[in-house]
Scaffold this motif. Structure first.
Motif, PDB file in Angstrom:
ATOM      1  N   UNK A  83      20.281  48.080 -43.411  1.00 30.30           N
ATOM      2  CA  UNK A  83      20.189  47.521 -42.055  1.00 30.30           C
ATOM      3  C   UNK A  83      20.148  48.668 -41.051  1.00 30.30           C
ATOM      4  N   UNK A  84      19.012  49.346 -40.897  1.00 37.23           N
ATOM      5  CA  UNK A  84      18.940  50.543 -40.048  1.00 37.23           C
ATOM      6  C   UNK A  84      19.124  50.262 -38.562  1.00 37.23           C
ATOM      7  N   UNK A  85      19.012  49.001 -38.140  1.00 37.08           N
ATOM      8  CA  UNK A  85      19.155  48.695 -36.711  1.00 37.08           C
ATOM      9  C   UNK A  85      20.558  48.305 -36.312  1.00 37.08           C
ATOM     10  N   UNK A  86      21.517  48.368 -37.225  1.00 34.91           N
ATOM     11  CA  UNK A  86      22.885  47.965 -36.917  1.00 34.91           C
ATOM     12  C   UNK A  86      23.652  49.152 -36.344  1.00 34.91           C
ATOM     13  N   UNK A  87      23.971  49.089 -35.020  1.00 32.79           N
ATOM     14  CA  UNK A  87      24.623  50.198 -34.341  1.00 32.79           C
ATOM     15  C   UNK A  87      26.018  50.512 -34.874  1.00 32.79           C
ATOM     16  N   UNK A  88      26.756  49.477 -35.309  1.00 36.18           N
ATOM     17  CA  UNK A  88      28.110  49.719 -35.828  1.00 36.18           C
ATOM     18  C   UNK A  88      28.086  50.695 -36.994  1.00 36.18           C
ATOM     19  N   UNK A 111      23.689  59.132 -31.541  1.00 36.22           N
ATOM     20  CA  UNK A 111      22.463  58.834 -30.797  1.00 36.22           C
ATOM     21  C   UNK A 111      21.780  57.594 -31.350  1.00 36.22           C
ATOM     22  N   UNK A 112      21.751  57.466 -32.680  1.00 36.50           N
ATOM     23  CA  UNK A 112      21.171  56.270 -33.300  1.00 36.50           C
ATOM     24  C   UNK A 112      21.959  55.029 -32.913  1.00 36.50           C
ATOM     25  N   UNK A 113      23.281  55.153 -32.848  1.00 32.44           N
ATOM     26  CA  UNK A 113      24.105  54.011 -32.459  1.00 32.44           C
ATOM     27  C   UNK A 113      23.789  53.589 -31.022  1.00 32.44           C
ATOM     28  N   UNK A 114      23.616  54.570 -30.137  1.00 36.79           N
ATOM     29  CA  UNK A 114      23.284  54.281 -28.735  1.00 36.79           C
ATOM     30  C   UNK A 114      21.915  53.605 -28.631  1.00 36.79           C
ATOM     31  N   UNK A 115      20.954  54.138 -29.401  1.00 42.05           N
ATOM     32  CA  UNK A 115      19.604  53.554 -29.374  1.00 42.05           C
ATOM     33  C   UNK A 115      19.599  52.135 -29.925  1.00 42.05           C
ATOM     34  N   UNK A 116      20.514  51.836 -30.841  1.00 39.66           N
ATOM     35  CA  UNK A 116      20.581  50.491 -31.419  1.00 39.66           C
ATOM     36  C   UNK A 116      21.337  49.528 -30.529  1.00 39.66           C
ATOM     37  N   UNK A 117      21.831  50.009 -29.386  1.00 39.64           N
ATOM     38  CA  UNK A 117      22.494  49.130 -28.447  1.00 39.64           C
ATOM     39  C   UNK A 117      23.975  48.953 -28.685  1.00 39.64           C
ATOM     40  N   UNK A 118      24.565  49.852 -29.429  1.00 41.50           N
ATOM     41  CA  UNK A 118      25.997  49.733 -29.685  1.00 41.50           C
ATOM     42  C   UNK A 118      26.745  49.984 -28.382  1.00 41.50           C
ATOM     43  N   UNK A 119      27.630  49.061 -28.013  1.00 39.66           N
ATOM     44  CA  UNK A 119      28.190  49.079 -26.663  1.00 39.66           C
ATOM     45  C   UNK A 119      29.664  49.445 -26.605  1.00 39.66           C
ATOM     46  N   UNK A 120      30.245  49.925 -27.683  1.00 44.85           N
ATOM     47  CA  UNK A 120      31.674  50.256 -27.619  1.00 44.85           C
ATOM     48  C   UNK A 120      31.886  51.389 -26.626  1.00 44.85           C
ATOM     49  N   UNK A 121      32.962  51.254 -25.795  1.00 44.25           N
ATOM     50  CA  UNK A 121      33.163  52.218 -24.703  1.00 44.25           C
ATOM     51  C   UNK A 121      33.599  53.595 -25.208  1.00 44.25           C
ATOM     52  N   UNK A 122      33.971  53.704 -26.472  1.00 47.15           N
ATOM     53  CA  UNK A 122      34.366  55.023 -26.996  1.00 47.15           C
ATOM     54  C   UNK A 122      33.171  55.847 -27.452  1.00 47.15           C
ATOM     55  N   UNK A 123      31.975  55.246 -27.528  1.00 45.47           N
ATOM     56  CA  UNK A 123      30.823  55.970 -28.037  1.00 45.47           C
ATOM     57  C   UNK A 123      30.502  57.185 -27.187  1.00 45.47           C
TER      58      UNK A 123
END
Length: 775
Positions: A83-88, A111-123
């Motif tokens: 699942x390459x699009x999973x930001x988690x 960077x991949x997590x950010x591009x996938x829309x991962x929204x955790x505030x610690x990123x």
């Protein structure tokens, strides 16, 4: 159908993709992610997109639960592959790389997590932290994705990483800190940064005040940092135990390589003074305590190995082998887990030697066996040097295998050696030399048939294997199969005509046949075989004597003299004795005296020589007869009437006239003459007692001769004296042997032993006494 015969009908098990999916889902809900992965991995993921995501989730959750970082990383990578699009997944992959100090990989994953829309505030914070750790000069304003809170939190970290701790404490107007001080003032980490800045400036007291734990701990990562630096401040203040406690807490909370390495480095600095003072016991104790906090740290493990090595060497120097073994065993455990720290071979060698010093033969064999496992199959010059072995690898391996057998035999467990060799042969079925060693082991354990079968297997693989032919000859000879043994040795000589051992072995077998012909009076056949054997070993003095003696039996005196001369040209003292004996058996006193004169001229006129030929003379004067209790007693000649008897006494006088060791001479006289001249031997046994009055064995020897001479009562008194000496010396084993000698002396046939040709060597065997101890 009756109730008795009625069977309960179970539903057939559900199978197929649907059942597999169902079982996987069931184990997933039970948090058994491994079983779920196994079930779902059997299905076609290309046609099941939902199942692909479920399998990715199973890998992800197993990664979060994994304690092993390598397993965690593998599962996260598999989850991203599915699942390459999973930001988690990318975010946690970044954290895993980050904890392992793989900063470039961590930044890429964030960077991949950010591009996938991962929204955790610690990123944003962890992404910025990785960037600063990679390059402390990075401008916080240039890092994208940071919130004002992220920049406020990262500011003191950036200052500390740049080596500018004063900025963290500086409240001057216009500073970068002045623009974020409002955020920082309300930040619960503000005391942490002040503490770190104080440590960097060498201000221990403010650091202790800022870093001392409060009632509410920080989050895991920050708490680990606080605990480490608080420990550092405590260590600086001399509070070592409190520092260790904080470090243990830090590593337990966040066991990152960087934190473990930092703790280990500080531990090494503390160990330096102990090392310089050669306080190796204290070094070992401190190092082991440090390794409990930061395990598997190479520098600390190296110090631990050095400490064990020094302590083991010291123990070995004091012959405290048990203590040395403990240290070497500890070194083995470390090196087996971390082979990169050094070779295991010298430690195993030391360990095996120490076990042998303590006569722990089975343990020694296991250590030698472990050492074999460390040897390379194809050694190079570099590897040979690194192994630190006393011999080249191939020779050392052969020596080890034989020595392991010896150790197992000493331990009373030769079967273990055989098991050891069988496992080696199974692993190396084409190694015929190894099979030969197995055959030797089997033969040493009296498994003759198994040894023969193994040797035949070798010859099936290599018909020209000299070692197998030679050992098979020994097997046949032990089984009384003389012809088959000869054939094997002849096969060796066909391969190598100059093989010395095979030539000697074949000659010995032929000589045995020759003796058989000679003893049955078939001198021509005996002479023919002796002559053939002589072609194999042409300068063998003993064989020349046997050939000459055969000629002598046929009264071919010129031929006999020729062979005797050839024997004497290559012989020694014993050769002269044997030639003398041949002429004595032929009752040729003149020739015998001539041989004696030649021996004296050749420098062999020693006490040992005179005693030997005196014994020959006495036997020539009174050859032993077969004992029969029903035959009338034999008429004895007067001693003065026999020239051989007279010569024998003259020779004993010559022996006593030499300046040779009296003690050894008397022992030699008694051991030889006890069979044929017990009364005469008794005189010398009494002389021996005068030289060694405290030797209980000499008293036993005297008693035996007295018993053979019919003086049973006197012999018992002599044994009483031997018992007194043995008790005085505290030798209980000798007391047992004295009791056995007393029983032997009470035997009514004891006085007939000289007529039977029984010597004191025979009695020594009967009494279980070593010849070296008795005579």
């Amino acid at each position: 159908m009756s109730k008795k015969n009625k069977r309960h009908q179970f539903p057939a098990p559900v199978s197929g993709p649907a059942a597999i999916k169902q079982r996987g889902l069931q184990t997933f809900r039970q948090n058994d992610f491994t079983s779920a992965i196994v079930q779902w991995s059997h299905l076609n993921l290309e046609t099941e997109p939902a199942l692909r995501l479920a399998l990715a989730e199973a890998h992800f959750r197993r990664a979060l639960a994994a304690k092993d970082s390598a397993v965690c990383l593998s599962d996260l990578q598999r989850a991203i592959e599915l699942a390459p699009g999973e930001g988690r997944f990318w975010y946690h992959l970044g954290l895993t790389h980050h904890r392992a100090d793989r900063l470039d990989e961590a930044i890429a994953a964030y960077d991949h997590a950010h591009e996938a829309g991962f929204a955790r505030n610690t990123l944003g914070f962890v992404r910025g932290l990785a960037a600063l750790e990679s390059d402390p000069q990075t401008d916080l304003e240039a890092i994208t994705g940071l919130s004002p809170d992220d920049r406020a939190a990262l500011f003191p970290i950036a200052a500390l990483l740049r080596g500018d701790p004063q900025v963290v404490l500086d409240m001057r107007s216009g500073s970068w800190f002045d623009r974020v001080k409002d955020q920082l003032a309300g930040n619960p980490l503000s005391s942490l940064w002040r503490g770190l800045a104080s440590i960097a400036l060498g201000q221990t007291a403010p650091a202790l005040e800022a870093l001392t734990p409060t009632g509410k701990p920080y989050k895991a990562g920050a708490e680990a940092v606080r605990a480490y630096y608080h420990g550092l401040a405590l260590a600086t203040a001399g509070q070592r135990d409190a520092a260790l406690s904080e470090w243990r807490a830090a590593v337990t909370r966040t066991p990152t390589p960087r934190l473990q390495s930092a703790v280990a480095d500080d531990q090494l600095r503390q160990l330096q003074s102990l090392v310089e003072a050669n306080r190796w016991a204290a070094v070992l104790q401190a190092t082991q305590a440090a390794l409990k906090i930061t395990p598997d740290q190479r520098p600390l493990l190296s110090v631990e190995l050095i400490a064990h090595h020094r302590l083991a060497g010291d123990a070995a120097g004091r012959n405290a082998w048990s203590e040395a073994i403990q240290h070497w065993q500890a070194m083995c455990s470390v090196l087996e887990a971390r082979p990169d720290l050094g070779p295991l071979t010298p430690i195993l060698h030391n360990l095996a030697v120490a076990h042998e010093k303590m006569e722990h033969w089975a343990d020694a064999a296991e250590s030698w066996n472990a050492l074999i496992g460390q040897l390379p199959k194809r050694p190079t010059k570099k590897s040979q040097a690194a192994l630190q072995l006393p011999l080249p690898v191939a020779e050392f391996r052969t020596w080890l295998r034989r020595h392991i057998l010896e150790c197992y035999q000493r331990s009373g467990q030769p079967d273990l050696a055989i098991t050891h060799y069988r496992s080696l042969v199974k692993a190396n079925p084409d190694d015929v030399d190894l099979r030969l060693e197995l055959a030797e082991t089997l033969l040493a354990n009296d498994q003759v048939i198994a040894a023969r079968n193994e040797l035949n297997r070798i010859l099936t693989k290599d018909a020209r294997h000299i070692g197998a032919h030679r050992l098979l000859a020994e097997v046949h000879h032990a089984r009384g199969e003389a012809y088959a043994a000869e054939q094997q040795l002849r096969a060796v000589l066909e391969i190598d005509a100059n093989h010395e051992a095979a030539r000697r072995g074949l000659a010995d077998l032929m000589v045995e046949r020759g003796h058989g012909w000679f003893n049955s009076g078939r001198y021509d056949e005996a002479k023919k075989i002796y002559a053939e054997a002589l072609q194999l070993i042409p300068q063998d003095a003993q064989l020349l004597i046997w050939l000459a003696n055969t000629e002598l039996a046929q009264r071919h005196l010129p031929a006999a003299r020729q062979h005797f001369e050839a024997a004497l040209a290559h012989g020694d003292l014993h050769t002269y004795v044997h030639v003398f004996e041949c002429w004595a058996l032929a009752n040729n006193l003149a020739e015998a005296k001539q041989i004696m004169t030649r021996a004296e001229a050749a420098g062999f006129g020693t006490a040992h020589f005179y005693v030997d030929i005196a014994d020959v003379c006495f036997k020539a004067a009174h050859p032993p007869e077969a004992f029969s209790p029903f035959a009338p007693p034999r008429k004895k000649k007067a001693p003065a009437s026999d020239p051989w008897e007279q010569l024998g006494h003259e020779l004993l006088q010559k022996a006593e006239a030499t300046h040779d060791d009296r003690l050894e001479m008397y022992r030699h006289i008694v051991s030889l003459l006890g069979a044929t001249k017990p009364n005469l031997a008794l005189e010398y046994a009494q002389k021996l007692i005068k030289l060694t009055p405290d030797d209980a064995l000499a008293w036993i020897q005297l008693a035996v001769l007295q018993g053979m001479s019919g003086q049973a009562k006197v012999a018992k008194d002599t044994l009483h004296q031997a018992s007194r000496l043995a008790r005085k010396q505290g030798n209980s084993a000798l007391l047992d042997e004295i009791e056995r000698a007393r029983q032997l002396i009470n035997n009514p046939f004891m006085g007939m032993m000289s007529n039977l040709g029984i010597s004191l060597e025979d009695l020594a065997d009967e009494l279980d006494l070593d010849d070296e101890d008795l005579f």
